[in-house]
Design a protein around this motif. Structure first.
Motif, short mmCIF file in Angstrom:
data_model
loop_
_atom_site.label_atom_id
_atom_site.label_comp_id
_atom_site.label_asym_id
_atom_site.label_seq_id
_atom_site.Cartn_x
_atom_site.Cartn_y
_atom_site.Cartn_z
N ALA A 156 0.59 -1.33 -0.16
CA ALA A 156 -0.14 0.36 0.07
C ALA A 156 0.91 1.40 0.09
CB ALA A 156 -1.05 -0.52 1.48
N SER A 157 0.71 2.13 -0.71
CA SER A 157 1.24 3.63 -1.07
C SER A 157 1.15 4.15 0.13
CB SER A 157 1.28 4.30 -2.55
OG SER A 157 -0.22 4.93 -2.16
N GLY A 158 -0.45 4.34 0.96
CA GLY A 158 -0.52 5.25 2.14
C GLY A 158 -1.27 6.65 1.67
N LEU A 172 8.16 14.13 -10.83
CA LEU A 172 8.31 12.13 -12.08
C LEU A 172 7.93 11.50 -12.18
CD1 LEU A 172 8.69 11.81 -14.91
CD2 LEU A 172 10.90 11.33 -14.55
N ALA A 173 6.01 10.95 -11.92
CA ALA A 173 5.75 9.38 -11.79
C ALA A 173 6.84 8.22 -12.56
CB ALA A 173 4.40 9.38 -11.86
N GLY A 174 7.31 8.77 -13.78
CA GLY A 174 7.92 8.35 -14.33
C GLY A 174 7.10 6.26 -14.52
N CYS A 175 7.03 5.54 -14.97
CA CYS A 175 6.76 3.97 -15.95
C CYS A 175 6.57 2.91 -15.34
CB CYS A 175 7.90 4.22 -17.53
SG CYS A 175 9.27 3.96 -16.50
N VAL A 176 7.90 2.84 -14.50
CA VAL A 176 7.67 1.62 -13.26
C VAL A 176 7.24 1.76 -12.08
CG1 VAL A 176 9.43 0.15 -15.20
CG2 VAL A 176 10.22 1.09 -13.74
N ASN A 185 6.39 7.63 -4.76
CA ASN A 185 6.52 8.61 -4.60
C ASN A 185 5.21 9.13 -3.55
OD1 ASN A 185 7.70 9.80 -6.70
ND2 ASN A 185 6.80 10.21 -8.17
N ALA A 186 4.66 8.03 -2.96
CA ALA A 186 3.41 9.49 -2.18
C ALA A 186 4.51 8.65 -0.27
CB ALA A 186 2.58 7.96 -1.25
N ALA A 187 5.20 8.55 -0.48
CA ALA A 187 6.16 9.39 0.87
C ALA A 187 7.10 10.11 0.81
CB ALA A 187 7.08 7.95 1.37
N ILE A 402 13.89 7.29 0.95
CA ILE A 402 12.64 8.35 1.68
C ILE A 402 11.55 7.70 2.73
CG2 ILE A 402 10.95 8.31 -0.47
CD1 ILE A 402 12.37 11.36 1.14
N GLU A 403 11.17 6.41 2.14
CA GLU A 403 10.28 5.43 2.96
C GLU A 403 10.90 5.54 4.36
OE1 GLU A 403 8.30 2.26 0.12
OE2 GLU A 403 9.94 2.36 -0.67
N MET A 404 12.02 5.20 4.64
CA MET A 404 12.97 5.35 5.68
C MET A 404 13.02 6.71 6.70
SD MET A 404 15.24 2.34 5.58
CE MET A 404 15.84 0.65 5.34
N LEU A 405 12.90 7.57 5.60
CA LEU A 405 12.80 8.92 6.64
C LEU A 405 11.30 9.23 6.98
CD1 LEU A 405 14.39 11.24 7.30
CD2 LEU A 405 14.03 12.34 5.01
#
Length: 413
Positions: A156-158, A172-176, A185-187, A402-405
């Protein structure tokens, strides 16, 4: 290095650029000491100096063979050699020019051609790739191990905070990444929101163009760049955003190079330069708010949590960002364990892990051994390709830093 470029390329923009790069090379060989494929194979032609010599021969009109192409195919384009080179040789750009000529002189056939076409057409399309990834995750348990390794478990992205700050950035969302790791990106949006910056994604933006560029479709890569510029331009032109943020360092290298990629396009050259100047890795944005971040983090009591940090080649050699993320993680209460040969590639390198699976697997094995020998219970990195590639080889969690932060800011360990 003296050059005598052949007529077919001498007076072209690519020929002039290649000639300038070649003339900087002094044959010192420092680059071979930091080249991952040379370390594995021990062949001069599988190191930067040898590949430069091969490209020089090609551009001077010498015969081109499948063997020549094979040595260039085995290059990761990790650009570790650029960091090492005392003469400032821009090997990555020379490799792109040389590969394009070689592809024209020795066309691919059969399965090799089909696989590369499929990757060019499939991976950069977020809708198509995302649908396939969801299907793969739904049946992941019954997939063969080789395929299961390519399909990360769904997470889950949150929540994504709504725009509410005067300071704004585009992402930038990107492709994969949206399909493989939407939590990244959500984090990033949550961390920036906590620092007083709103992050949004522009509709219409997609793949940065790196996949197609490195699979020898430069015009399609330029189309990707133009599409992204068009998506970002209204807000950029109005001065409503202070940066275009990338959370995948591989994409960051590509976006920062838009000015060079579109330098001959009269309609986009100036826009591309402005967009490239606005491009920032998420680490640069967060580091710019270090004081506010430390205030939000507070003081972490007790022993610091050990963490292995993998610096992607695109971050340390492409973007030349070193020490920034490490300082942020340490401020968040992590103790970074020593990592042997931290400058060497993990073997991901975009589509390299699919096209050169044996070499890629050996590089991953070496990298994981170096990362885990310090006893860290988790690995942090900064590029979706590296994260997915490393995770396929270990049960140890591999996450974007960035998820850990974000977890630290929310009070989670």
């Amino acid at each position: 290095m003296q050059t005598r470029l052949a007529d077919f390329i001498r007076d072209t923009p690519e020929g002039r650029e290649a000639d300038e790069i070649l003339r900087k090379c002094v044959h010192c060989g420092f680059c071979t000491a930091t080249c991952p494929t040379y370390q594995l194979l021990g062949d001069e032609l599988d190191g930067p100096r040898g590949r430069i010599y091969l490209i020089k021969q090609v551009l001077e009109g010498q015969p081109v063979t499948e063997k020549t192409r094979g040595h260039l195919d085995r290059c990761l384009t990790c650009r570790s050699c650029e960091t090492t080179c005392p003469s400032g040789v821009q090997y990555g750009r020379l490799a792109d020019i040389g590969r394009h000529v070689v592809e024209q002189r020795v066309p691919r056939r059969g399965a090799d051609r089909a696989v590369r076409w499929a990757l060019r057409e499939f991976v950069p399309r977020p809708g198509l790739f995302g649908a396939a990834m969801k299907l793969g995750q739904a049946v992941r348990g019954v997939l063969p191990q080789a395929l299961r390794d390519k399909v990360p478990e769904a997470r889950a992205s949150g929540t994504w905070p709504p725009p509410r700050h005067a300071r704004r950035v585009l992402a930038l969302a990107g492709c994969v990444q949206p399909a493989m790791a939407p939590a990244i990106n959500a984090a990033a949006a949550r961390v920036l929101d906590a620092l007083g910056i709103s992050m949004t994604e522009a509709a219409g933006a997609g793949c940065c163009g790196a996949v197609r560029l490195h699979l020898d479709d430069p015009e399609a890569a330029r189309d990707d760049a133009r599409r992204n510029i068009d998506a970002w331009w209204p807000e950029v032109e109005r001065g409503e955003v202070e940066a275009i943020v990338t959370t995948a360092s591989g994409c960051g290298v590509q976006v920062k190079d838009y000015g060079h990629l579109l330098r001959h396009d009269r309609a986009y050259a100036d826009k591309a330069l402005r967009v490239a100047a606005l491009a920032r890795d998420i680490g640069e944005i967060v580091a710019g708010e270090a004081a506010a971040l430390k205030s939000r983090l507070g003081a972490f009591a007790g022993e610091a949590i050990p963490l292995a940090w993998h610096a992607p080649c695109s971050l340390q050699h492409g973007l030349r960002i070193r020490g920034t993320v490490e300082a942020l993680l340490e401020a968040a209460g992590y103790r970074l364990t020593p990592v042997r040969d931290a400058h060497l590639c993990c073997g991901s390198a975009g589509t390299y892990s699919l096209l050169q699976p044996e070499l890629s697997a050996r590089l991953r094995e070496n990298k994981l051994e170096a990362l885990l020998e310090g006893g860290a219970p988790a690995i942090a990195s900064a590029n979706i390709g590296c994260i997915a590639h490393l995770q396929a080889g270990t049960a140890t969690p591999v996450r974007h830093w960035i998820e850990m932060l974000d977890a630290r800011l929310s009070g989670a360990a």
